[in-house]
Structure formats: C-alpha cells, structure tokens
Write an enzyme that holds these catalytic residues in place. Structure first.
Site, PDB file in Angstrom:
ATOM      1  CB  SER A   1      47.420  50.524  32.325  1.00 44.67           C
ATOM      2  OG  SER A   1      46.990  50.346  30.862  1.00 44.67           O
TER       3      SER A   1
ATOM      4  CG  ASP B   1      42.426  56.483  30.856  1.00 48.76           C
ATOM      5  OD1 ASP B   1      42.442  56.339  29.571  1.00 48.76           O
ATOM      6  OD2 ASP B   1      42.624  55.658  31.696  1.00 48.76           O
TER       7      ASP B   1
ATOM      8  CG  HIS C   1      45.864  54.770  29.742  1.00 52.35           C
ATOM      9  ND1 HIS C   1      44.828  54.190  30.562  1.00 52.35           N
ATOM     10  CD2 HIS C   1      46.625  53.820  29.761  1.00 52.35           C
ATOM     11  CE1 HIS C   1      45.315  53.280  30.826  1.00 52.35           C
ATOM     12  NE2 HIS C   1      46.429  52.839  30.372  1.00 52.35           N
TER      13      HIS C   1
END
Lengths: 399, 399
Positions: free
Chosen positions: A162, A346, A379
C-alpha cells in the site's frame, strides 16, 4: 494465482521481545514543498543483526495507518504482536536470522515520529497545519538518514504494501545505488481518481468536524467523530465484497440497543468498532497529511530525482500508452531487482495497477516481475497469513 | 454485452410541461412494523392517458435519492427535466403515447410524500424518529392505494432501478395478479454486507453530526455536514473506477483556495458539490429510513406475502445453493414476466446479483430473462442515455 496447498513456507520462530528506539536527526531537513525543519525524530525498531558490510538490511515500510512496530511483542503479556509478525522472524519469510530488519514510523506520523502533533519549538505548541506538507519522497529521504545512523550501506531489500509499496518504489528511484531489490505489494504508481475520491470523503468528514478546529486541537479532543467516520469508510475499501460476505453476510446482532435506526447487522458493529478504536491510536492531522501524500503520489506524471528537480509531465491528458511511456521513463534510473505482488480481490489498488508497474519497468529494460495472489481479503490481503505470499517473499529475498 | 452501434432506439418526443399531484389516503395504513398512521400523502406525476380498461399503466419506482418527477419540466424556463426524461416520453422507450406512466415519491420520502419530516397530527411537530419504520413493502402497498385512486386495474409493467428495482420485485410478489411484467435493473434481491457497510458509514456520519439531535431538527438546520459526507461517499459507490478515471483522472483544479489540505483535484471538487447540493434537497431522516429499508430488503431470507405473514428463513447461515433455493421459493408466487438488466461496471449491485434474481426465477419455472449492458458509469448506468438499454426496455415493454 495461488494454490495454497502447494505452498511450503518455512515455519519460523518468533522475534519475541522487542523495544522501539528514537532516532533524532539534528540536521535541517528540507521538505519537497521547500519548507525546512531544524531536525526530526523517527521512532523505529530493528530485528536481527547488521553484518560487517552493512548490506544485509531489509527495510519494511508501513501503510497509512501502520507504524514502526511490525514484529515481536513489548512484553510477555502483550496480546498483540507487531502488524507483520506473521512474516517477520527467525526462519520466517523475512528471516531475522539472515537479515537486519528495520521499520520506522514515517515522517509526519503520529506514533513517535515527528509530525503535525509534535511540538513546534518556535511556538511551544503542536505544529498542526503549520507542519510542512509531507510527500512519499520526504518519508523516504528521512528513512535514509536513519539508515546512515544505523550504519546500513546498502539495503538488501525494501518491502512494503500500500503506502509502503509507494515508499519502496520511491526508494529505488531516489537511491538507485543503495537498494538491491524492492518488493512493493498491493500498491500503485499513481493514486486513481476513485482512491482520491475516497480519501477526500474521509478528509471532509474530519475537517468539517467542529473538533478539528483548523487542525488546532489538544490530544484526545480532536475531530473524533470525523476521524472515526473516515476510518469506517476507508476500512470498507481495504476489504472486499466477497470477504465481507463470507465474514459477515447478513448476520444480525443478537442484542440490539438504541433506536430502530441503530446498529443491526454484525458488519455495522464491526465497522463502528474499527472507527472507535482508530481514534484512540491515530492523529487526525496525520491522517489528512498522509492521505494527501498518497493522493499526490504519481510516478507517471513526475519523475522525482535525487536532486529535487522534479519534472512535470502532462500525464493527466495523455493516453494510456503515453502514460506507460512516462512511467517507463520514470523507471530508467532504477537499478534494483523488483517483484511486485498484487492481490485478486484488492479493488483499492487493483491487480492492473500493480501489473502496470512491472510492465513499465520491463519496457525500461529492468529486472522486474509480477505475481498475483488469489485471496478474498481485498487490499488488506498483504497483511493476512498467506502461504503463497510467504513463498513468494522468501523466494525473492533469498534468490 | 451490448454493441451501441447496433441499437436502434425509437427517437421520441418530449413529455413537456407537467405538474405534480398529491394523493391523500385517509384510510389507516399499517406498516410492516405494526405501527399505524391514520393516512398518508403520496406526491405523484402521471404522463399519457389511462385506457378504459385501466390496464395500460407503467409504474416507475425511484431510487434512494429520487422522486416522483421522472419526466417533463415544470415550466418552460426549467433547465432540468425529470430524472428519467431520457427514457420516458411520446415515442420514447417508455412510450407515453401508448402507456399511462405513473411515478410517486415513496412513502417515508421527503419530496412531498408523508415521511419523517411531515407533521405528526398528534403532536403538531415533525415525526422525526417517531415515524414508523418503512420497508420496501410498505412503499409498494402505499403505491397500490394510489393506483386504486387512479383507476388502474392492472399494471402493464413496473420499471425501476436500484431501490426502484427492489420495489418492482416486491410489486410482483405482493400483487401477483395486478402486474403483467416487471423490469428491475441495477438491483439485488438482498443487500450485500458491503452495501450495508457503506450505508452504515453514511448513517454514522449523520447521527453523529450534532445537528441531527436524535432526529429532531428544523428544516434546513439538520445534520448538513453528516448528510453531505454520506452523500459524497455514496456517490462514489454509484460510479465506477473506470468512469471516474475517464471523467476526472488526476486533473487538478486550476485555482486553489484554502489550506494545503483542501480541494486539489477536480474529482474532489465534484464530490463536494454533490454533497452540498444534496443537503438542499433531501431530508437526513428520510436518508436514514430509506437506507435501512434497503439494508433490510432480503427476498432470500423472507418471503413477504400479501397477508403480512412474513416467513423468516435462516438464509444467513446457509450455503449459496440453499440461498438460491430460498430465493426460488420466494418467487413461486410470481406471475409477471420479468426482464432484469444489470450493468457491467455496477459494483454496488453487481451483475452477479442481478443474474441471481433471474436464475432463481427460472428455477421456479417463471418467464424471466437477464440482459447485461456494457457501460462504465457504474451503478448509475441505468440513469444515463444508453441506446442499448433503450432497445431492451422498448423491446420488453412492447412485446
């Protein structure tokens, strides 16, 4: 795509008891926005031992709401280990018996590093919105000073998901001669319009909470409602439709309280808990600063170079092919070997965006590869125990 | 999948000047929750002429934030026509020269129909949270009274998207002998955990805004911040990643105001506008009530029958196959012919959820079909000018 059955991760031991340290840099630090701080503090942890050459270090970079505590426990009563304890430890995929693992709370953070909640020595009050604008590149440049301090000459690897993936990409571009390999996951080379939109809703909730007061609030008395709402919403974007369906479906809470419009389904109760608990551990201004750092991250449009002479490309108006050309040109300075890992479910930084990074690196003639892991945790998949991810990380780091 | 080139929608004229009417039912109305109102008002519009048999009517049902004004203009200076003007009119897919088209603001609404903002005759004050819980079935049963009043014996069809699609499904189950066909689109037979989660974030933003005050506020002085944040977030779920990327990408606003954390990208500015303008036209309590009606809608778990004896199935814990069996059994009473339309980029009520409706109807031996339209406008695709959708609607209604 993975097949959990065929994965054979190394079964590892635990990092065990750890403690954090504060690195204080007393050299002036110039942010990308031109502002200068006389110095800064980074709170960090390390596991394992640095070798004599100073080149067996693995830098872990954290996501928006993460911190420096990525493995081990602070006491034997500590029920919760660091956020990536499942993958870091002696004999684990990020093997602390081989590597010197470092993780610091990002510059601008609120978990011990200098950020908007820190005291401005000039005023004796918290910086608030007077804190300089923080970019992903600023985070990376501050980390480099920590590595100097620790005697790390070269990173064996930089690994993060991320916002951590953005830092890892920036590391390889900022210090091409200091990073041998990078492993970004669940990330993107530029924030999409949808991701910006979600961040903006969160920011709106925060800045319109009377408790925000232009960023000027005392600890614990900030925009608690706005921050909780922002977190609840963001949390949905970290999961997936399938994952939520599997975990909660339409299961109702057994006991209901409040009026007929109040919490009724388990998923609502879960989200509210996520919002409430976040407020207790996170500063609203850091949330604003970090989401802006995410939104402005754009390797397509801007080639950040070590000399601070960023070049703006008109990537906004260009076609997809042009955009890929821009990204490939951004990666020309790259020297690190790269493995990007995307996760099927995700939808915040979807597989396409992860694949696009590798595609551009390959066009630039770099040593890059892409792997996709089939998980339904959205995610957040990169944070979940996953033998297939472990096998990929272990294989890449030790090759 | 569509091919816009091959579609040949009828080019139609305009409904033109229209006016709304208020239907006042003075009979007591028992809500599904057991509460009784002495009567209610539904604001509605009609276009076209009812035939002598009273069976050429097409009922249009609106979505969460929609209203009764779905076609035509109120004055020649009116810049904005009704919300589905593109599909309703003489010679258009929903042809007002053939059909008597009816649309009413839902019971519980805030655009002229009785809802939480209406005055409670017992107290002389707005109902607020004292308003009975409203279900999709309550909305449908109130609409049935309006049809009685208008002399409609049988609906040629009921057509609606999103929450309108739920009403349309409920119509066919509640009044199987009064609906010849239904055309639900961009909808679901039960709200998913993710959709509930998003609604709950919106509700949290509203009820934690001090202006909400337990649902007791004066018009214009309600939880304006919370409602705007709820709408901003929901608006993202009505669009799509691709659509946002195409429309906004990372284009920045030319002029910036406010602090360095304020609006920077066009997509942020657009969302803020959506939030602000919604507050001026929508009541926060209706938003709470309608999102709860959506969340509780579950044809899998509950077979709502005309006699109010809803049956609860333990669908929450059952497998996907069991769930489909429950849904098929819910559809056993169905007599209407059905076409469900899903949209490829709709991730709020994705194609799978629309297909699942038809699958269960087919298992129950019903006359049902599914069509999918390839558009990148997300959930809102059903509201957008789309030749392929027009051709499907026209073909279905006139067959």
């Amino acid at each position: 795509m993975n097949d959990a059955e065929t994965a054979s991760p190394t079964l590892g031991g635990e990092v065990g008891l750890v403690e954090y340290h504060d690195f204080v840099s007393s050299e002036p630090f110039t942010f990308e926005d031109g502002r200068v701080l006389p110095g800064f503090t980074l709170r960090y942890e390390t596991y394992g031992k640095l070798n004599a050459a100073g080149d067996n270090a693995v830098l872990i970079t954290h996501a928006l709401s993460g911190d420096h505590h990525c493995a081990g426990v602070y006491s034997l009563n500590d029920k919760k280990a660091g956020w990536w304890n499942n993958i870091i430890g002696p004999g684990k995929p990020i093997d602390t018996s081989r590597y010197f693992v470092i993780c610091s709370n990002c510059l601008g953070g609120c978990q011990g590093s200098t950020g908007p909640a820190s005291i401005n020595p000039e005023t004796g009050k918290a910086y608030g919105l007077d804190f300089p604008v923080v970019s992903i590149r600023d985070m990376v440049r501050a980390q480099a000073r920590l590595l100097d301090h620790l005697g790390v000459t070269t990173l064996h690897s930089a690994v993060g998901g991320s916002m951590g993936g953005m830092q890892v990409l920036q590391w390889a571009l900022e210090y091409p001669d200091r990073v041998r390999s990078i492993l970004p996951m669940a990330t993107t080379a530029r924030q999409s319009a949808q991701a910006i939109a979600f961040n903006e809703v969160g920011r709106s909730a925060i800045v319109q909470d009377p408790g925000w007061n232009g960023g000027d609030y005392s600890p614990g008395n900030g925009p608690n409602v706005g921050l909780a709402v922002a977190r609840m919403m963001a949390h949905i974007t970290y999961l997936s439709d399938e994952g939520l369906e599997r975990k909660f479906g339409r299961v109702r809470k057994s006991a209901r309280t409040g009026n007929h419009l109040d919490v009724e389904f388990e998923v609502e109760s879960y989200l509210r808990y996520q919002g409430r608990s976040f407020v207790n551990r996170f500063d609203a201004n850091t949330y604003l600063y970090f989401t802006k750092a995410l939104d402005r991250f754009d390797l397509y449009g801007r080639v950040a170079s070590a000399g601070n002479e960023g070049v703006e490309h008109p990537a906004e108006t260009s076609s997809a092919t042009d955009a890929c050309t821009h990204l490939a040109s951004a990666f020309e300075r790259l020297k690190a070997r790269c493995l990007v890992v995307g996760f099927t479910s995700d939808w915040l930084f979807p597989p396409e965006q992860n694949r696009a990074i590798v595609h551009a690196m390959l066009r630039a003639g770099k040593d890059a590869s892409y792997a996709e892991v089939n998980m339904d945790f959205g995610h957040d998949s990169f944070l979940v125990e996953a033998p297939e991810l472990y096998a990929l990380v272990e294989g890449f780091l030790n090759s």
